[in-house]
Write an enzyme that holds these catalytic residues in place. Structure first.
Site, PDB file in Angstrom:
ATOM      1  N   ASP A 147       0.943  -1.083   0.132  1.00  0.00           N
ATOM      2  CA  ASP A 147       0.067  -0.114  -0.077  1.00  0.00           C
ATOM      3  C   ASP A 147       0.705   1.371   0.205  1.00  0.00           C
ATOM      4  O   ASP A 147       2.382   0.917   0.251  1.00  0.00           O
ATOM      5  CB  ASP A 147      -1.155   0.049   1.471  1.00  0.00           C
ATOM      6  CG  ASP A 147      -1.927   0.505   0.918  1.00  0.00           C
ATOM      7  OD1 ASP A 147      -1.723   2.047   0.411  1.00  0.00           O
ATOM      8  OD2 ASP A 147      -3.447  -0.115   0.952  1.00  0.00           O
ATOM      9  N   HIS A 200      -3.226   2.646  -4.621  1.00  0.00           N
ATOM     10  CA  HIS A 200      -2.272   3.037  -2.987  1.00  0.00           C
ATOM     11  C   HIS A 200      -1.352   2.256  -3.716  1.00  0.00           C
ATOM     12  O   HIS A 200      -0.446   0.885  -2.996  1.00  0.00           O
ATOM     13  CB  HIS A 200      -3.421   1.693  -2.458  1.00  0.00           C
ATOM     14  CG  HIS A 200      -4.423   2.360  -1.684  1.00  0.00           C
ATOM     15  ND1 HIS A 200      -4.004   2.813  -0.610  1.00  0.00           N
ATOM     16  CD2 HIS A 200      -6.222   2.195  -2.705  1.00  0.00           C
ATOM     17  CE1 HIS A 200      -6.176   2.991  -0.635  1.00  0.00           C
ATOM     18  NE2 HIS A 200      -6.618   2.960  -1.229  1.00  0.00           N
ATOM     19  N   GLU A 260     -10.335   1.964  -5.373  1.00  0.00           N
ATOM     20  CA  GLU A 260      -9.639   3.586  -4.178  1.00  0.00           C
ATOM     21  C   GLU A 260      -8.702   4.178  -5.358  1.00  0.00           C
ATOM     22  O   GLU A 260      -7.621   5.189  -5.118  1.00  0.00           O
ATOM     23  CB  GLU A 260      -9.175   3.645  -3.075  1.00  0.00           C
ATOM     24  CG  GLU A 260     -10.457   3.921  -2.153  1.00  0.00           C
ATOM     25  CD  GLU A 260     -10.465   3.745  -0.832  1.00  0.00           C
ATOM     26  OE1 GLU A 260     -10.735   4.863  -0.084  1.00  0.00           O
ATOM     27  OE2 GLU A 260      -9.055   3.855  -0.640  1.00  0.00           O
ATOM     28  N   ASP A 275     -11.286  -2.755  11.442  1.00  0.00           N
ATOM     29  CA  ASP A 275     -10.653  -1.743  12.323  1.00  0.00           C
ATOM     30  C   ASP A 275     -11.709  -0.353  12.798  1.00  0.00           C
ATOM     31  O   ASP A 275     -10.938   0.508  13.576  1.00  0.00           O
ATOM     32  CB  ASP A 275      -9.451  -0.942  10.976  1.00  0.00           C
ATOM     33  CG  ASP A 275     -10.761  -0.395   9.730  1.00  0.00           C
ATOM     34  OD1 ASP A 275     -11.551  -1.739   9.385  1.00  0.00           O
ATOM     35  OD2 ASP A 275     -10.620   0.275   9.735  1.00  0.00           O
TER      36      ASP A 275
HETATM   37  C1  ACM Z   1     -11.034  -0.481   0.740  1.00  0.00           C
HETATM   38  O1  ACM Z   1     -11.106  -0.301   2.087  1.00  0.00           O
HETATM   39  N1  ACM Z   1     -10.329   0.377   0.248  1.00  0.00           N
HETATM   40  C2  ACM Z   1     -11.001  -1.564   0.394  1.00  0.00           C
END
Ligand code: ACM
Length: 625
Positions: free
Chosen positions: A204, A278, A344, A437
């Site tokens: 990431d 990412h 994203e 999370d």
């Molecule tokens: C994600 O939570 N961007 C897969």
């Protein structure tokens, strides 16, 4: 349906709907498909042996793992033997001579009698899950009280099998790095609850975490960033000349060791390399990989979203590098899937890029969504050329799904439903049920991840939306993103007990769930977490306040806890509440004139249980709007 199975299903519904007194059944998680209590107990003591057929390596391995778990939970190191001739008291592991249609590939039959224990399955995986259930029958205890005291387990018979084949947990090791010993401990804990997929988010923006032999710069550069505490708001960029010292990575030897460790425990690892978004750690390692070709640093904060850099879709060298990377990945991970991320993607980079525009013109792509689709389809060809299948986050639907791709649906379940309708395999992982999370208590007690997700919410998850063909729904998964999780203990705290709810959702029957009864069983597992030295959250004991306007237009407060049977005490003055303060009696509480804040605490069996909740009346007024 055979009539015995009907009785079992009936029993499951009756028993887990809570109409049978709790305490009669062992608090197993995930709840088995069927359970019938017998009479008497089987005593585990030093003279019990584990019997496995000679020559079967998988079963020997199962038996060995069982001895380790039994040692930890009873204090006895039991012998493994191949024949029952000399064994009076035995735990027998057996493969069915003719396959049992009910239990399938991962199911098992477990019988405990005062004279012995028998676990039968069609495959070694099923036997393994039978042993995990057996371990849960042993009362939890800590050393040294375990030592040399026989442990009694109740006579019963269980027939059990999973509802879904993909029962996953994802750990993000990019935003914070967690070493290989912790990964093993995490897997140990997963398998106790019959999870079988470990999705390893290996790259990431803030870090690249896997050694790639052909491109050592990916870890030499990409695995390290300047140290910053994960926190809300902005991060501070590097000071002039500041060294990138925070990070780490797994060598290929580490990866092989963990893959073997997982596979011995019937866990498939799905590695994720998140592209084309990412990708700032990738871009920092290969400046030519971005649209601008500029020199970037590994993202210095742990909290990234759409802001960080992406791979250029017009640069053919990127696909060559990805071919090499996925080649190495395919040789390290024996599972069928490779996760390529796809989420994203900040398409602003592509919009301003001549190479991307050229690609779009050459390929007849009308917008950046189609460019994303082009990218993923090309990566799918690469992944398939290595003998693997591609899975990605649901953004890979944008601009058209790659022909054979499986989809991990995280922005709700809609993407998953659409993909299943189109005949693609799907793993459901929607934020509103699966993002571990997210915070599990009121943010004024503790602010963790962005969203809000309590244990009881996770338990409401159904990976199979009505009208969707089960054939395409592989299962579901909980995700632990680590923007604000920087230690192994915090990973555990965020995972447990909410992953218990996922375990039951993914393994147990979809009907007959009773949240209060589940939370009671969950509490029994707190002792097991304690005994195993695994951190977990007690948020089910925290007070929770819902402000509502009463018919007269005044703000009134209702207090609750997720676990039932606690006493809640509160104050409106500046004092700390305790068990001698006002006790909540289940009627809405009016706010006294002049109060500016409310404080609440909880007690369980006369002892303090949850944490202090402090909310200003202004905040409550806002929430009531
Ligand atoms: C994600 O939570 N961007 C897969």
């Amino acid at each position: 349906m055979k009539s015995t199975i009907k009785i079992f299903v009936f029993l499951f519904i009756v028993v887990f709907a809570g109409t049978v007194k709790s305490g009669e059944l062992p608090p197993l998680i995930p709840a088995p498909a069927s359970i019938r209590m017998g009479t008497g107990t089987f005593k585990i003591s030093s003279d019990v042996v584990i019997v496995v057929p000679k020559g079967d390596r998988d079963l020997q391995e199962n038996a060995l793992l069982l001895t380790g778990q039994l040692l930890a939970s009873t204090g006895f190191r039991l012998k493994i033997v191949n024949s029952t001739a000399s064994a009076k008291k035995a735990i027998r592991l057996l493969i069915n001579k003719t396959p049992n249609n009910t239990t399938g590939d991962e199911g098992y039959f477990l019988e405990v009698k005062p004279s012995g224990v028998k676990i039968l399955a069609n495959h070694p995986a099923g036997l393994f899950y039978g042993t995990q259930t057996l371990i849960q029958l042993i009362p939890p205890g800590r050393q040294p009280e375990l030592i040399k005291t026989p442990k009694e387990i109740p006579a019963l018979s269980i027939t059990d099998y999973p509802r879904f084949e993909w029962r996953g947990l994802m750990l993000d090791v990019s935003r914070h790095f967690f070493g290989k010993e912790f990964i093993k401990k995490y897997i140990d804990q997963m398998v106790k609850y019959k999870f079988n997929v470990f999705h390893w988010h290996l790259s990431d923006d803030p870090g690249w975490r896997i050694e790639i032999k052909k491109y050592p710069q990916l870890t030499r550069v990409g695995a390290w960033r300047v140290p910053r505490t994960g926190k809300w708001g902005t991060y501070e960029g590097p000071e002039p000349g500041e060294a990138a010292t925070d990070g780490g990575y797994y060598t290929q030897a580490d990866i092989r060791e963990i893959v073997k460790y997982a596979s011995d425990r019937y866990v498939t690892i799905v590695p994720e390399i998140d592209i084309p978004g990412h990708s700032q750690a990738f871009v920092a390692s290969f400046p030519a990989a971005s649209c601008t070709g500029g020199q970037y640093i590994v993202y210095p904060g742990s909290s990234t979203g759409m802001g960080a850099n992406v791979l250029c879709a017009g640069n053919d060298d990127n696909f060559k590098i990805l071919d090499d990377i996925f080649g190495e990945l395919a040789s390290l991970f024996p599972g069928q899937y490779i996760h390529i991320g796809g989420d994203e993607v900040n398409k602003e980079f592509w919009k301003g890029c001549q190479k991307c525009k050229k690609r779009m013109a050459a390929e007849g792509l009308k917008d950046e969504h189609e460019l994303q689709s082009y990218f993923i389809k090309r990566v799918e060809k690469i992944v398939e050329s290595k003998g693997k299948k591609l899975i990605g986050w649901d953004e890979i639907l944008e601009g058209g799904l790659a022909p054979n791709a499986a989809v991990m649906s995280w922005r709700g379940t809609e993407g998953g439903i659409a993909s299943a309708k189109a005949g693609h395999h799907v793993v459901m992982s929607p934020t509103q049920f699966c993002y571990l999370d997210y915070q599990q208590t009121d943010w004024s007690i503790e602010r963790t991840g962005g969203g809000f997700l309590r244990l009881s919410d996770v338990y409401k998850f159904d990976p199979l939306p009505e009208g969707t063909d089960k054939k395409y729904i592989l299962g579901g998964q909980g995700n632990v993103w680590t923007e604000f999780i920087s230690t192994p203990a915090r990973v555990e705290y965020m995972t447990w007990p909410r992953a218990l709810a996922l375990s039951e959702v993914l393994w147990s029957a979809g009907k007959g769930r009773n949240p209060d009864e589940f939370i009671r069983r969950t509490e029994a597992h707190f002792f097991r977490f304690d005994a195993a030295g695994v951190n977990y959250s007690h948020a089910i004991y925290d007070p929770f306040i819902i402000p509502v306007k009463n018919p007269a237009g005044n703000l009134v407060l209702t207090f609750s806890t997720e676990a039932k049977g606690l006493d809640i005490y509160y104050t409106f003055d500046s004092t700390l509440p305790d068990r001698y303060s006002a006790r909540y009696n289940n009627l809405p509480v009016e706010i006294p004139k002049g109060a500016s804040e409310v404080k609440a605490v909880t007690y369980k069996d006369g002892k303090p249980a949850g944490r202090l909740l402090l909310l200003s009346i202004n905040e409550l007024r806002q929430r009531a709007l």
